[in-house]
Design a protein around this motif. Structure first.
Motif, PDB file in Angstrom:
ATOM      1  N   ALA A   1     -41.586-118.818  -2.102  1.00 45.08           N
ATOM      2  CA  ALA A   1     -40.832-118.050  -0.723  1.00 45.08           C
ATOM      3  C   ALA A   1     -40.978-118.483   0.042  1.00 45.08           C
ATOM      4  O   ALA A   1     -41.827-119.335   0.786  1.00 45.08           O
ATOM      5  CB  ALA A   1     -41.299-116.816  -0.843  1.00 45.08           C
ATOM      6  N   LEU A   2     -39.549-118.674   1.072  1.00 42.21           N
ATOM      7  CA  LEU A   2     -39.629-119.075   2.998  1.00 42.21           C
ATOM      8  C   LEU A   2     -39.459-117.467   3.504  1.00 42.21           C
ATOM      9  O   LEU A   2     -39.007-116.806   3.507  1.00 42.21           O
ATOM     10  CB  LEU A   2     -38.418-120.072   2.829  1.00 42.21           C
ATOM     11  CG  LEU A   2     -37.614-119.904   4.205  1.00 42.21           C
ATOM     12  CD1 LEU A   2     -38.902-121.170   4.596  1.00 42.21           C
ATOM     13  CD2 LEU A   2     -36.990-121.148   4.830  1.00 42.21           C
ATOM     14  N   LEU A   3     -40.396-117.753   4.535  1.00 40.85           N
ATOM     15  CA  LEU A   3     -40.791-116.103   4.859  1.00 40.85           C
ATOM     16  C   LEU A   3     -39.861-115.873   5.987  1.00 40.85           C
ATOM     17  O   LEU A   3     -40.340-117.163   7.080  1.00 40.85           O
ATOM     18  CB  LEU A   3     -42.024-116.023   5.760  1.00 40.85           C
ATOM     19  CG  LEU A   3     -43.308-116.319   4.145  1.00 40.85           C
ATOM     20  CD1 LEU A   3     -45.011-115.786   4.814  1.00 40.85           C
ATOM     21  CD2 LEU A   3     -43.228-114.854   3.303  1.00 40.85           C
ATOM     22  N   LEU A   4     -39.077-114.986   5.903  1.00 35.61           N
ATOM     23  CA  LEU A   4     -38.020-115.246   7.396  1.00 35.61           C
ATOM     24  C   LEU A   4     -38.468-114.204   8.559  1.00 35.61           C
ATOM     25  O   LEU A   4     -38.145-114.876   9.749  1.00 35.61           O
ATOM     26  CB  LEU A   4     -36.497-115.043   7.276  1.00 35.61           C
ATOM     27  CG  LEU A   4     -35.937-116.036   5.857  1.00 35.61           C
ATOM     28  CD1 LEU A   4     -35.275-114.926   5.405  1.00 35.61           C
ATOM     29  CD2 LEU A   4     -36.428-117.201   6.358  1.00 35.61           C
ATOM     30  N   GLY A   5     -39.792-113.638   8.505  1.00 34.53           N
ATOM     31  CA  GLY A   5     -39.565-112.699   9.109  1.00 34.53           C
ATOM     32  C   GLY A   5     -40.409-111.439   9.159  1.00 34.53           C
ATOM     33  O   GLY A   5     -40.148-110.606   7.565  1.00 34.53           O
ATOM     34  N   PRO A   6     -40.996-110.421   9.743  1.00 38.19           N
ATOM     35  CA  PRO A   6     -40.892-109.009   9.569  1.00 38.19           C
ATOM     36  C   PRO A   6     -39.412-109.032   9.110  1.00 38.19           C
ATOM     37  O   PRO A   6     -39.098-108.843   9.608  1.00 38.19           O
ATOM     38  CB  PRO A   6     -41.491-108.480  10.520  1.00 38.19           C
ATOM     39  CG  PRO A   6     -42.013-109.478  11.703  1.00 38.19           C
ATOM     40  CD  PRO A   6     -40.957-110.700  11.588  1.00 38.19           C
ATOM     41  N   ALA A   7     -39.975-107.958   7.869  1.00 36.57           N
ATOM     42  CA  ALA A   7     -39.003-106.821   7.364  1.00 36.57           C
ATOM     43  C   ALA A   7     -38.500-105.965   8.367  1.00 36.57           C
ATOM     44  O   ALA A   7     -39.008-105.729   9.469  1.00 36.57           O
ATOM     45  CB  ALA A   7     -38.867-106.589   6.098  1.00 36.57           C
ATOM     46  N   ARG A   8     -37.141-105.923   8.861  1.00 34.48           N
ATOM     47  CA  ARG A   8     -36.011-105.059   9.860  1.00 34.48           C
ATOM     48  C   ARG A   8     -35.651-103.784   8.251  1.00 34.48           C
ATOM     49  O   ARG A   8     -35.417-103.995   7.365  1.00 34.48           O
ATOM     50  CB  ARG A   8     -35.346-105.999  10.250  1.00 34.48           C
ATOM     51  CG  ARG A   8     -36.346-106.520  10.837  1.00 34.48           C
ATOM     52  CD  ARG A   8     -35.091-107.578  12.119  1.00 34.48           C
ATOM     53  NE  ARG A   8     -34.296-108.164  11.151  1.00 34.48           N
ATOM     54  CZ  ARG A   8     -33.192-109.215  11.799  1.00 34.48           C
ATOM     55  NH1 ARG A   8     -32.978-109.512  13.355  1.00 34.48           N
ATOM     56  NH2 ARG A   8     -32.294-109.880  11.477  1.00 34.48           N
ATOM     57  N   ALA A   9     -34.793-103.122   8.892  1.00 32.83           N
ATOM     58  CA  ALA A   9     -33.926-102.083   8.052  1.00 32.83           C
ATOM     59  C   ALA A   9     -33.008-102.748   8.066  1.00 32.83           C
ATOM     60  O   ALA A   9     -32.214-103.712   8.853  1.00 32.83           O
ATOM     61  CB  ALA A   9     -33.777-100.654   8.961  1.00 32.83           C
ATOM     62  N   GLU A  10     -32.575-102.860   6.980  1.00 30.50           N
ATOM     63  CA  GLU A  10     -31.087-102.936   6.273  1.00 30.50           C
ATOM     64  C   GLU A  10     -30.040-102.533   5.808  1.00 30.50           C
ATOM     65  O   GLU A  10     -30.335-101.131   6.506  1.00 30.50           O
ATOM     66  CB  GLU A  10     -31.691-103.643   5.362  1.00 30.50           C
ATOM     67  CG  GLU A  10     -32.545-104.399   4.715  1.00 30.50           C
ATOM     68  CD  GLU A  10     -32.538-105.900   5.470  1.00 30.50           C
ATOM     69  OE1 GLU A  10     -30.796-106.926   5.396  1.00 30.50           O
ATOM     70  OE2 GLU A  10     -32.710-106.979   6.291  1.00 30.50           O
ATOM     71  N   ALA A  11     -28.846-102.802   6.412  1.00 32.53           N
ATOM     72  CA  ALA A  11     -28.028-102.034   5.677  1.00 32.53           C
ATOM     73  C   ALA A  11     -27.836-101.032   4.805  1.00 32.53           C
ATOM     74  O   ALA A  11     -27.919-101.673   3.550  1.00 32.53           O
ATOM     75  CB  ALA A  11     -26.532-102.687   5.586  1.00 32.53           C
ATOM     76  N   GLU A  12     -27.196-100.227   4.419  1.00 30.12           N
ATOM     77  CA  GLU A  12     -27.327 -98.877   3.812  1.00 30.12           C
ATOM     78  C   GLU A  12     -26.771 -99.627   2.426  1.00 30.12           C
ATOM     79  O   GLU A  12     -25.676-100.899   2.175  1.00 30.12           O
ATOM     80  CB  GLU A  12     -26.006 -98.036   4.014  1.00 30.12           C
ATOM     81  CG  GLU A  12     -26.337 -96.291   2.868  1.00 30.12           C
ATOM     82  CD  GLU A  12     -25.977 -95.816   3.464  1.00 30.12           C
ATOM     83  OE1 GLU A  12     -25.608 -94.797   2.886  1.00 30.12           O
ATOM     84  OE2 GLU A  12     -25.649 -95.121   4.967  1.00 30.12           O
ATOM     85  N   GLY A  13     -27.483 -99.579   1.075  1.00 31.14           N
ATOM     86  CA  GLY A  13     -26.737-100.082   0.050  1.00 31.14           C
ATOM     87  C   GLY A  13     -27.647-101.475  -0.221  1.00 31.14           C
ATOM     88  O   GLY A  13     -27.706-101.476  -1.729  1.00 31.14           O
ATOM     89  N   ALA A  14     -28.742-102.067  -0.179  1.00 31.27           N
ATOM     90  CA  ALA A  14     -29.424-103.033  -0.572  1.00 31.27           C
ATOM     91  C   ALA A  14     -30.326-102.611  -1.434  1.00 31.27           C
ATOM     92  O   ALA A  14     -31.104-100.684  -1.236  1.00 31.27           O
ATOM     93  CB  ALA A  14     -30.571-102.811   1.227  1.00 31.27           C
ATOM     94  N   ALA A  15     -30.624-102.427  -2.099  1.00 29.25           N
ATOM     95  CA  ALA A  15     -31.733-101.840  -3.768  1.00 29.25           C
ATOM     96  C   ALA A  15     -33.142-101.860  -2.377  1.00 29.25           C
ATOM     97  O   ALA A  15     -33.807-102.603  -2.542  1.00 29.25           O
ATOM     98  CB  ALA A  15     -31.123-102.961  -5.296  1.00 29.25           C
ATOM     99  N   THR A  16     -33.892-100.890  -2.866  1.00 30.55           N
ATOM    100  CA  THR A  16     -35.146-100.412  -2.867  1.00 30.55           C
ATOM    101  C   THR A  16     -35.922-100.320  -4.090  1.00 30.55           C
ATOM    102  O   THR A  16     -35.488 -99.924  -4.796  1.00 30.55           O
ATOM    103  CB  THR A  16     -34.939 -99.242  -1.538  1.00 30.55           C
ATOM    104  OG1 THR A  16     -34.397 -98.369  -2.130  1.00 30.55           O
ATOM    105  CG2 THR A  16     -34.392 -99.967  -0.439  1.00 30.55           C
TER     106      THR A  16
END
Length: 369
Positions: free
Chosen positions: A82-97
């Motif tokens: 894994a390459l960590l890109l930073g804290p998770a941010r709210a994503e565009a609607e439609g991302a699989a959760t």
């Protein structure tokens, strides 16, 4: 601005020219000096105080590279990285959760198996299809931690959820770029893939032009009457990816966080008023300075920039540029060509190859002026 053809910014580089390790001393690199008239000279980084003028100002990027590469395995078997890109941010609607969580609109909720989880955005590489709920275990630096894929974000990105209290970067190593073909980062990389002025954690790649500036050279520059000022741009995921047609069409790059402090803005503006030159150390510093261009100089700012400097772009602040040799077809090479001209730059690259210069992150440098 005429249509951009990436094929016009290509060149062939023998693999042996890609530097795999840093030189023993930071200021030991060669320096190809390219004047915007097209004239070239071959010097060394240690010659910078002589090549610059009293009253010039070097502007460096004080971002700090995070130990963002994690290695481990899927719980079900198989290696994972894994390459960590930073804290998770709210994503565009439609991302699989994760089906284990049903957040309210706009809220961040981790899987139930990680109540109060630490969530990070990451690029995840493993064999097989990625799926929400997949569990992994990462190990490094004498530590281990489990994680779960909480969401698929597209473009190879995922949201990883770690147990509450986990510090994911504590398991990580320096995220050396893929063209440095070593099994993993070495102990020396923790210092050498970091500038001596790094202070603000946030990057997943080094601002490589600054790697050449050690304390001895900085002292010599100051003694010559050359100023040093800092800004911050956190280098993000885009540095690992080729330019996309949409970026070329829109004239915008991936957004990266930056800060131009008031003190640095004042130094830049005073340098310009007094007739000195503003010398950007690296393409990252150049992008921040040009993003903050204002009447008579620059204005202090913080935020995100997606500025795409390419042939046809105007430079309103930078008078000179210290930079490494860059990958073909990259946004970094396009910026250099925008500053000094495509034909002079590619001719200089060809000469550097003939003369055995070392390329890319741990390689030699150019001074464009």
């Amino acid at each position: 601005m005429s249509a951009l053809r990436l094929a016009d910014y290509d060149y062939a580089l023998p693999p042996g020219h890609i530097a795999q390790h840093p030189l023993p001393e930071r200021d030991g690199a060669r320096l190809l000096v390219l004047n915007r008239s097209g004239a070239r000279a071959h010097r060394g980084i240690r010659d910078l105080p002589e090549l610059l003028r009293p009253g010039d100002l070097l502007v460096v990027n004080a971002t700090r590279v995070l130990p963002a590469r994690l290695r481990g395995r899927k719980i079900s078997g198989g290696a994972a990285e894994a390459l960590l890109l930073g804290p998770a941010r709210a994503e565009a609607e439609g991302a699989a959760t994760s089906p284990a969580a049903s957040p309210a609109a706009g809220a961040e909720s981790p899987p139930r198996s990680f109540a109060g989880a630490v969530c990070c955005e990451a690029l995840l590489r493993t064999r097989g299809r990625l799926r929400v709920g997949q569990k992994l275990c990462f190990k490094g630096n004498g530590r281990s931690a489990e994680a779960e894929i909480a969401a698929l974000l597209g473009d190879g990105r995922v949201r990883l959820a770690f147990a509450a209290g986990t510090i994911p970067h504590a398991l990580g190593e320096m995220p050396l770029p893929p063209y440095i073909r070593r099994p993993r980062a070495e102990a020396a990389d923790a210092a050498r893939y970091q500038t001596v002025f790094a202070r603000a954690p946030g990057s997943v790649a080094a601002p490589t032009a600054g790697l050449h500036l050690g304390e001895t050279l900085l002292t010599a520059l100051r003694a010559r009457g050359i100023g040093i000022a800092e800004l911050v741009l956190h280098v993000g995921i885009g540095t690992f990816r080729p330019l996309r047609p949409a970026q070329i069409a829109e004239g915008r790059l991936h957004a990266e966080r930056f800060e131009l402090p008031a003190a640095t803005a004042a130094q830049v503006n005073e340098t310009r008023r007094s007739g000195g030159r503003v010398v950007a150390v690296g393409t990252t510093s150049a992008r921040v300075l040009e993003s903050c261009a204002a009447a008579g100089g620059v204005a202090a700012r913080r935020g995100e920039t997606s500025l795409f400097l390419r042939p046809g772009s105007c430079f309103r602040v930078c008078d000179a540029l210290l930079t490494n040799f860059h990958l073909p077809r990259s946004s970094l090479l396009l910026l250099v060509c925008a500053f000094a001209g495509r034909e002079p730059v590619l001719a200089a690259y060809a000469e550097a190859i003939r003369r055995g210069y070392r390329f890319y992150s741990y390689g030699d440098a150019m001074l464009l002026q």
